[in-house]
Design a protein around this motif. Structure first.
Motif, PDB file in Angstrom:
ATOM      1  N   ILE B 174       0.830  -1.206   0.000  1.00 37.60           N
ATOM      2  CA  ILE B 174       0.000   0.000   0.000  1.00 37.60           C
ATOM      3  C   ILE B 174       0.864   1.256   0.000  1.00 37.60           C
ATOM      4  O   ILE B 174       0.414   2.345  -0.342  1.00 37.60           O
ATOM      5  N   ASP B 175       2.145   1.095   0.404  1.00 34.98           N
ATOM      6  CA  ASP B 175       3.035   2.258   0.447  1.00 34.98           C
ATOM      7  C   ASP B 175       3.579   2.659  -0.932  1.00 34.98           C
ATOM      8  O   ASP B 175       4.330   3.618  -1.037  1.00 34.98           O
ATOM      9  N   ILE B 176       3.211   1.945  -1.957  1.00 43.03           N
ATOM     10  CA  ILE B 176       3.596   2.347  -3.322  1.00 43.03           C
ATOM     11  C   ILE B 176       2.340   2.794  -4.055  1.00 43.03           C
ATOM     12  O   ILE B 176       1.321   2.087  -4.027  1.00 43.03           O
ATOM     13  N   HIS B 177       2.393   3.951  -4.690  1.00 44.09           N
ATOM     14  CA  HIS B 177       1.215   4.486  -5.357  1.00 44.09           C
ATOM     15  C   HIS B 177       0.749   3.520  -6.449  1.00 44.09           C
ATOM     16  O   HIS B 177       1.563   2.910  -7.139  1.00 44.09           O
ATOM     17  N   ALA B 178      -0.561   3.441  -6.608  1.00 47.76           N
ATOM     18  CA  ALA B 178      -1.132   2.483  -7.557  1.00 47.76           C
ATOM     19  C   ALA B 178      -0.673   2.736  -8.982  1.00 47.76           C
ATOM     20  O   ALA B 178      -0.657   1.809  -9.798  1.00 47.76           O
ATOM     21  N   ARG B 179      -0.258   3.967  -9.294  1.00 52.50           N
ATOM     22  CA  ARG B 179       0.131   4.246 -10.690  1.00 52.50           C
ATOM     23  C   ARG B 179       1.427   3.521 -11.071  1.00 52.50           C
ATOM     24  O   ARG B 179       1.684   3.270 -12.233  1.00 52.50           O
ATOM     25  N   GLU B 180       2.242   3.193 -10.065  1.00 53.07           N
ATOM     26  CA  GLU B 180       3.499   2.508 -10.399  1.00 53.07           C
ATOM     27  C   GLU B 180       3.750   1.240  -9.580  1.00 53.07           C
ATOM     28  O   GLU B 180       4.808   0.636  -9.655  1.00 53.07           O
ATOM     29  N   ARG B 181       2.741   0.836  -8.816  1.00 53.60           N
ATOM     30  CA  ARG B 181       2.912  -0.351  -7.963  1.00 53.60           C
ATOM     31  C   ARG B 181       3.280  -1.580  -8.785  1.00 53.60           C
ATOM     32  O   ARG B 181       4.154  -2.358  -8.407  1.00 53.60           O
ATOM     33  N   HIS B 182       2.599  -1.762  -9.913  1.00 47.99           N
ATOM     34  CA  HIS B 182       2.851  -2.971 -10.712  1.00 47.99           C
ATOM     35  C   HIS B 182       4.297  -3.002 -11.224  1.00 47.99           C
ATOM     36  O   HIS B 182       4.875  -4.067 -11.411  1.00 47.99           O
ATOM     37  N   LEU B 183       4.882  -1.830 -11.460  1.00 42.01           N
ATOM     38  CA  LEU B 183       6.262  -1.788 -11.985  1.00 42.01           C
ATOM     39  C   LEU B 183       7.247  -2.276 -10.917  1.00 42.01           C
ATOM     40  O   LEU B 183       8.089  -3.143 -11.179  1.00 42.01           O
ATOM     41  N   ASP B 184       7.123  -1.705  -9.717  1.00 40.26           N
ATOM     42  CA  ASP B 184       8.019  -2.131  -8.637  1.00 40.26           C
ATOM     43  C   ASP B 184       7.783  -3.593  -8.263  1.00 40.26           C
ATOM     44  O   ASP B 184       8.723  -4.348  -8.012  1.00 40.26           O
ATOM     45  N   CYS B 185       6.518  -3.973  -8.205  1.00 38.05           N
ATOM     46  CA  CYS B 185       6.210  -5.350  -7.794  1.00 38.05           C
ATOM     47  C   CYS B 185       6.730  -6.363  -8.815  1.00 38.05           C
ATOM     48  O   CYS B 185       7.309  -7.388  -8.442  1.00 38.05           O
ATOM     49  N   LEU B 186       6.510  -6.085 -10.082  1.00 38.06           N
ATOM     50  CA  LEU B 186       6.971  -7.055 -11.085  1.00 38.06           C
ATOM     51  C   LEU B 186       8.490  -7.088 -11.181  1.00 38.06           C
ATOM     52  O   LEU B 186       9.075  -8.142 -11.432  1.00 38.06           O
ATOM     53  N   PHE B 187       9.131  -5.938 -10.961  1.00 35.86           N
ATOM     54  CA  PHE B 187      10.598  -5.962 -10.956  1.00 35.86           C
ATOM     55  C   PHE B 187      11.101  -6.933  -9.884  1.00 35.86           C
ATOM     56  O   PHE B 187      11.993  -7.762 -10.134  1.00 35.86           O
ATOM     57  N   GLU B 188      10.524  -6.834  -8.700  1.00 37.72           N
ATOM     58  CA  GLU B 188      10.952  -7.745  -7.623  1.00 37.72           C
ATOM     59  C   GLU B 188      10.593  -9.191  -7.945  1.00 37.72           C
ATOM     60  O   GLU B 188      11.400 -10.100  -7.745  1.00 37.72           O
ATOM     61  N   LYS B 189       9.391  -9.377  -8.449  1.00 36.33           N
ATOM     62  CA  LYS B 189       8.970 -10.746  -8.780  1.00 36.33           C
ATOM     63  C   LYS B 189       9.908 -11.376  -9.798  1.00 36.33           C
ATOM     64  O   LYS B 189      10.295 -12.541  -9.686  1.00 36.33           O
ATOM     65  N   LEU B 190      10.264 -10.584 -10.813  1.00 34.70           N
ATOM     66  CA  LEU B 190      11.048 -11.148 -11.919  1.00 34.70           C
ATOM     67  C   LEU B 190      12.530 -11.266 -11.583  1.00 34.70           C
ATOM     68  O   LEU B 190      13.278 -11.933 -12.299  1.00 34.70           O
ATOM     69  N   THR B 191      12.964 -10.600 -10.518  1.00 39.80           N
ATOM     70  CA  THR B 191      14.374 -10.726 -10.134  1.00 39.80           C
ATOM     71  C   THR B 191      14.548 -11.635  -8.913  1.00 39.80           C
ATOM     72  O   THR B 191      15.523 -12.372  -8.819  1.00 39.80           O
ATOM     73  N   LEU B 192      13.586 -11.615  -7.999  1.00 36.91           N
ATOM     74  CA  LEU B 192      13.686 -12.483  -6.809  1.00 36.91           C
ATOM     75  C   LEU B 192      13.204 -13.903  -7.076  1.00 36.91           C
ATOM     76  O   LEU B 192      13.491 -14.805  -6.303  1.00 36.91           O
ATOM     77  N   THR B 193      12.408 -14.079  -8.142  1.00 37.02           N
ATOM     78  CA  THR B 193      11.967 -15.441  -8.473  1.00 37.02           C
ATOM     79  C   THR B 193      12.263 -15.731  -9.933  1.00 37.02           C
ATOM     80  O   THR B 193      12.478 -14.824 -10.739  1.00 37.02           O
ATOM     81  N   ASP B 194      12.249 -17.011 -10.281  1.00 39.39           N
ATOM     82  CA  ASP B 194      12.327 -17.405 -11.697  1.00 39.39           C
ATOM     83  C   ASP B 194      11.119 -18.256 -12.066  1.00 39.39           C
ATOM     84  O   ASP B 194      11.156 -19.044 -13.007  1.00 39.39           O
ATOM     85  N   LYS B 195      10.032 -18.090 -11.280  1.00 35.21           N
ATOM     86  CA  LYS B 195       8.822 -18.887 -11.511  1.00 35.21           C
ATOM     87  C   LYS B 195       7.820 -18.082 -12.352  1.00 35.21           C
ATOM     88  O   LYS B 195       7.980 -16.875 -12.533  1.00 35.21           O
ATOM     89  N   VAL B 196       6.795 -18.763 -12.830  1.00 37.95           N
ATOM     90  CA  VAL B 196       5.745 -18.102 -13.619  1.00 37.95           C
ATOM     91  C   VAL B 196       5.110 -16.982 -12.806  1.00 37.95           C
ATOM     92  O   VAL B 196       4.802 -17.159 -11.624  1.00 37.95           O
ATOM     93  N   VAL B 197       4.940 -15.807 -13.439  1.00 35.63           N
ATOM     94  CA  VAL B 197       4.296 -14.679 -12.759  1.00 35.63           C
ATOM     95  C   VAL B 197       2.955 -14.360 -13.428  1.00 35.63           C
ATOM     96  O   VAL B 197       2.609 -14.923 -14.462  1.00 35.63           O
TER      97      VAL B 197
END
Lengths: 518, 518
Positions: B174-197
């Motif tokens: 919730i501390d990341i504005h909705a306009r860019e939340r998906h960008l930060d979240c997917l960056f972490e997902k795609l770098t911290l995991t190698d599983k299907v997102v």
């Protein structure tokens, strides 16, 4: 089966109006005999069933089972088995012929005929935890079992409608000498409950005392008692490959008098049985079938069931594990084999956890769902078990009853009925895309009984739950247990019968109870 | 699928030798794609399947579904549906023809091809909890979701081999504005995991940003990305009877680019769906099938799955309930219908409990076993879910992974194999009636892999457990979670790809992210 009026609905009695307004007794489901309509989960194909059967038959014909009871050996020798000392070998044709006499289903009728339980077929019955030496509760921790604790668990056993029978002692009352423990325990069981009770097969005298007490409690003649099942016993083999003297003696007395015998080898894979699950199941079946064959020789048609208690050990420590994936498959395989032999099936509700926490409930859920999946007819230890059966816990008892009630609700056809009124196209049309279903007539007509209503689950949101004290499940269960004990009322029993039971106990105590070697 | 080398076996790196000797990382099962060999539990007979099917077809043809997206309406009108404003009606022949295009099984390949997941058939996949606004742990209690918490849950998702895909945000930052939340979240997902997102279908811009990031992470051209599934979305209907604008928009973009869409109506019986379970399932299916039909019109053969999120409310309070007997039957019925329509099936791991206690684990066990029984292919929310999905908990995540691992072990054929070596008559002969199986060769050859080895279960006896601190499951899970976070190492990623992802995120943030109305 008639519904049991709940305590709350009962007028008068010790629980007057003032008391009832602050009752801590939970609403619960009525007494019923659940019918397990699901097709069993069957991991074995036809070849697998054949392989286990042939393995069990090879054990019986080539290796043999030790019957540490001369009478049993004599009887089996007379029936044509090869007897060498205590080793008894029997061939497949003979085994299958004898098993053919055993009924696939029978009914046990206790002193209250409304509590009769059909054992076999699609029925599934649940019983209390049996035989832990210790008890544990949230306030007092772990303690040695005593008579006060025993009576509390018997009250829980009677109170919960989802518990169908009073199995072994829910905790061993170590404070009563073994020579007369069965007398005091059965007196409480037969007066505090009206459900089917059990006798430990620990020698002739104990079994016959219990039979006499069950006969008295039911107001029966000896002929009436012997005519059909009124109680039962459960015997374990001493794995690998042995049946001991007192268990066989008790089982034979039961069979002669038409009282059911559940035979449940305790085969821990990797310890007293092969490390492979089908191997442990095969050994368990061979041991179990051997005893059932003996009982069929004694009394063809004697009611018997085959039990499974096959689990595995932790190979790092040797500690027994329960409710594991391997346990589930062993239970399912035994279910298949029980149907192959045409015998009712017993399994258990078990866990290795020491306290009623998350682990306790996933292990117990695994074992209870395995019972359902296996087509089990009798679920021993279904409520109250902890620490691999070394602890009985009242909190766990209450929590398990919530799970058992859910299983019973799960088996109600209403949960998957598909009449036009269930499919509800007209209600869907009426509510349309902008309405909601709370208010519509289709909901109003059904909402009271539409869904399972839990005993102890808290479905409020976090904030409401926190305002209400933030109480975890085990603590909620503790409160419920205390309330049940506080408000417990025993089921009706004719005063003359109660006196006769008391007189019997007094006389047998005066005679010294049963012989012990300590 | 290749096994993932466990962190412990990896030499060097940040975790040096000194550190490894005090590692808090648990031993766990290797990555695998479990095959669910059990025959599904099917409460519906042929008439029942027919009744639900006909009910769903009547809803689609007589009542219609609201498609709150003009493009969707236009496309369906062009395909011959009756469109009246936002109301779309379609007849059975058309529905069945379109569903006939949908594949019964497809594979999603993430940036690490060893983590590809086959969706459909006998496969069952497990994903992390998705979308709770809050998180809870044993030390800090309930807090609003934030980015630090999000990253912790993504690390747990990557760490556990039994978790096959990184679903939605395991907690909303919730501390990341909705306009860019998906960008930060997917960056972490795609770098911290190698599983299907997964991409949330919250409008065109977010979906296309996620697609672009998945494309970059996989080092693919746009053509390579579009050629086969590399990610997926899950959309919910707005029950009753509606699909909203952004969900449809995101789903249509996925379908056009061959990326899978799971359609999961959320129908609480008695609230936004009929109080009868088969009625709620029928409504859910009608809504779900309507969206899948749209996607098949757009791209015949587009990979789709049908989800179920049918549960019931507590009729006393209106609170949603999860993991109930009714939930289990709804899941099983949907499984049957999914097979009837030839679609992969999604269900969930759910509970209503607020903390990771006994109730949490029996409700979650009920829902996970219902997933197994129903033949579910994709289990959403399988680890970490509390409070009806409003809380993500790391302790619950660890505890659920122990249950999921047990399910995966349960599915291994070794647990019910019946070769002569499994039946083990020769070992039984060798050990005889007086030996034990610990030492025999048959055990020695097998003991290391013979049984499930738990993550967090404590199988020691009460005294050993007490000496070790008397720690309940949730607290043991807390320690394990802290250890995993402390020692976490991200999977390998080419530095150039990482930079390209970071550049993309920076550029899109500089452009203002996506439009929001707040």
């Amino acid at each position: 089966m008639a519904d049991e009026p709940s305590k709350r609905k009962r007028g008068g009695g010790r629980a007057g109006n003032a008391r009832r307004t602050t009752s801590k007794l939970p609403e619960q489901m009525p007494w019923r005999i659940p019918v397990n309509v699901d097709k069993p989960t069957e991991p074995l194909d036809e070849d697998g069933v054949h392989a286990i059967h042939k393995g069990a038959m090879r054990i019986l014909s080539e290796i043999g089972i030790e019957f540490l009871n001369p009478d049993a050996c004599e009887i089996l020798k007379g029936a044509g088995c090869k007897v060498d000392g205590t080793n008894v070998r029997m061939d497949e044709d003979f085994v299958m012929e004898m098993l053919g006499h055993a009924p696939a289903e029978f009914t046990i009728t206790p002193r209250n005929p409304n509590r009769a339980i059909p054992m076999g077929g699609k029925h599934i019955l649940f019983g209390n935890v049996s035989s832990p030496p210790n008890m544990w509760d949230l306030k007092r921790g772990k303690r040695t079992g005593d008579f006060e604790g025993y009576k509390e668990f018997i009250k829980l056993t009677q109170f919960f409608n989802c518990i169908h029978f009073a199995g072994g002692y829910p905790v061993e009352p170590i404070d009563i000498h073994a020579r007369e423990r069965h007398l005091d325990c059965l007196f409480e069981k037969l007066t505090l409950t009206d459900k089917v009770v059990h006798a430990y097969s620990l020698g002739k005298e104990r079994v016959e005392d219990v039979m006499e007490m069950v006969r008295i409690a039911g107001g029966m003649t000896r002929e009436e008692f012997d005519a059909k099942p009124h109680m039962y016993t459960n015997i374990n083999s001493v794995s690998p490959l042995k049946h001991d003297f007192p268990m066989l003696e008790g089982a034979m007395i039961h069979a002669r008098r038409n009282q059911p015998v559940i035979v449940t080898p305790f085969t821990l894979a990797g310890a007293m049985a092969p490390v492979t699950m089908s191997g442990a199941v095969t050994l368990s079946l061979a041991e179990g079938l051997a005893a059932i064959v003996l009982l069929q020789v004694i009394n063809p048609g004697a009611p018997c069931a085959i039990g499974t208690f096959t689990s595995n050990v932790d190979m790092k420590t040797g500690a027994p594990a329960f409710g594991t994936p391997e346990y589930m498959r062993a239970t399912q395989m035994t279910g298949q084999m029980g149907r192959f032999y045409g015998l009712p099936i017993r399994s258990s509700g078990v866990c290795a956890a020491n306290v009623p926490d998350g682990q306790a409930m996933w292990e117990t859920s695994n074992s209870l769902w395995a019972a359902v999946q296996s087509g089990t007819n009798v679920v021993y230890h279904a409520a109250g078990w902890l620490e691999g059966g070394l602890i009985a816990s009242p909190e766990k008892f209450v929590m398990d009853c919530d799970v058992i009630q859910q299983i019973q609700r799960y088996m109600e056809p209403a949960t998957y009925a598909t009449t036009p009124e269930d499919i509800a196209v007209e209600a869907i049309r009426e509510v349309g895309p902008n309405g909601h279903y709370f208010g519509c007539q289709h909901t109003q007509d059904r909402y009271e009984d539409a869904f399972y209503s839990p005993l102890i689950s808290d479905w409020s949101n976090y904030e409401a739950w926190e305002l209400n004290g933030g109480v975890w499940t085990a603590e909620r269960a503790h409160e419920m247990y205390k309330g049940i004990i506080e408000e417990f009322e025993a089921p009706p029993l004719d005063i003359a019968i109660r006196d006769e039971l008391a007189d019997f106990v007094a006389r047998r105590k005066a005679e010294g109870g049963v012989p012990t070697d300590f």
